[in-house]
Scaffold this active site. Sequence first.
Site, short mmCIF file in Angstrom:
data_model
loop_
_atom_site.label_atom_id
_atom_site.label_comp_id
_atom_site.label_asym_id
_atom_site.label_seq_id
_atom_site.Cartn_x
_atom_site.Cartn_y
_atom_site.Cartn_z
N TYR A 102 4.93 -9.43 16.28
CA TYR A 102 5.03 -8.38 15.27
C TYR A 102 5.64 -7.12 15.87
O TYR A 102 6.57 -6.53 15.29
CB TYR A 102 3.64 -8.08 14.69
N GLN A 127 0.81 -1.21 0.00
CA GLN A 127 0.00 0.00 0.00
C GLN A 127 0.85 1.27 0.00
O GLN A 127 0.61 2.18 -0.78
CB GLN A 127 -0.94 0.00 1.22
#
Length: 299
Positions: free
Chosen positions: A133, A17
Amino acid sequence: VVPMAPRRTLVTGCNGQLGRAVRALAEETGRIGTFDFCDIDTFDMGDPGQYPKYDWSLYGAVINCGAYTAVDKAETPEGRVICWAANAAGPALLARTCAEHGITLVHISSDYVFDGTRELHDEMEPLSPVSVYGQSKAAGDLAVAGCSAHYILRSSWVIGDGKNFAKTMCMLSDKVAAGDLGQVTVVDDQLGRLTFTDQMARAIFHVLDTRAPYGTYDMTGSGAVRSWADIAKACFTAANGNADRVVPVSTAEYYASAEGPIAPRPRFSALDLSKLESTGFSPRDWEDELAEYLKELRA
């Protein structure tokens, strides 16, 4: 006298993106001819053996848009390895290479490097990730900080060209309107602001063009702090006027029946934008941009 050609800019993760937004801005500003783009299929930055394929003396800046963002899959044994390779080992190799060749490195960070206990996070807050993460992103931040000429731009809740939360909510709104779905549950105890990739791309170009002081900058949309449920209702309203079909629930309730590991989420994700604003860049209000984005989606 032959003028030297301007040093080039390499964009990694160009198919994501943010990578697409950076390419679009490079085209819009007429500098696409000095940009090179790559993704993991042509350059795996976590593989030391792939670095010799580039003549690094040609580059003045590297914009690292690549990352592993499947936060729940990162909690699995397989996902953990991939996540650390992409978010920590890769940036560490990239930072070392940039430092050796005098290249400015721009790297994108995340609100997940914090545990989310503070209502507003600034750049001086100690790192405190609670998920795999988040830990991998924090490790990447520390590695990039080892490159003296670096910018770390910290984001949250990213929206851009590709699969994203707003698109998903509009699709679910359509299903509710068609009678294929009764209602949608969305968490209301995680609070933050959206980051639109076009604004992140402009912030990246701004710090590079103005030669802002190196370091870490928070970069999200400006404006009010909302919950995911609030954003979902805005999407449902714009799509079909059926925001009443969005049912707010707690994070614990939402994931109560989930199969497989679920990554801990920060409760508070809002970032303090004052340091970036002091350089002369003021991000747009994310709610204004969301309204425009939703209008474009429906069109």
